[in-house]
Design a protein around this motif. Sequence first.
Motif: not given
Length: 164
Positions: A52-57, A65-67, A71-75, A99-100
């Motif tokens: 993600p961009d550095a300046d973005a929370s 990036d959220k998607f 995906l990285e946390t799905a399993a 995820r929702v």
Amino acid sequence: MGYSLERKAAVLKRMLPPNNVAIRQLSQEEGISEATLFSWRAQARNKGQLLPDADASPEGWSSRDKFAAVLETAALNEADLAEYCRKRGLYPAQIAMWRVACEQANDWDRTSAARLVRATKEDKKRMKDLERELARKDRALAETAALLVLRKKASAIWGDEEDA
């Protein structure tokens, strides 16, 4: 100028949460041009890496990036998810919300289409009512105009009642 894969990986790691070092600052510290860093980040993103961009929370992250985080946390199990979130400065609740949102993304077309059909029906009904009211007012106006014309003709033929 060529950079070793190890150096490139180390620099990319500094762009990751929780460090989130801005590209401008990283460029000054590492002596690498900003264009090169942007290029490296784009290449890593294209490979599916979360950068993600550095300046973005986390709430300001792009949907891509959220998607990728979903995906990285799905399993991952709960403990691994908590560790993942700590490393990236996230909360498990944020991942759950994302995820929702991802799960509902494909339903958007169906609900949107249903809403559009309902709005179209309502608009057609409203137009029909307005056209009916306009026709009624048009008839009333035509009747009033006819009465005025008849009054003028009668007045011209028989004269005004005031004359009598």
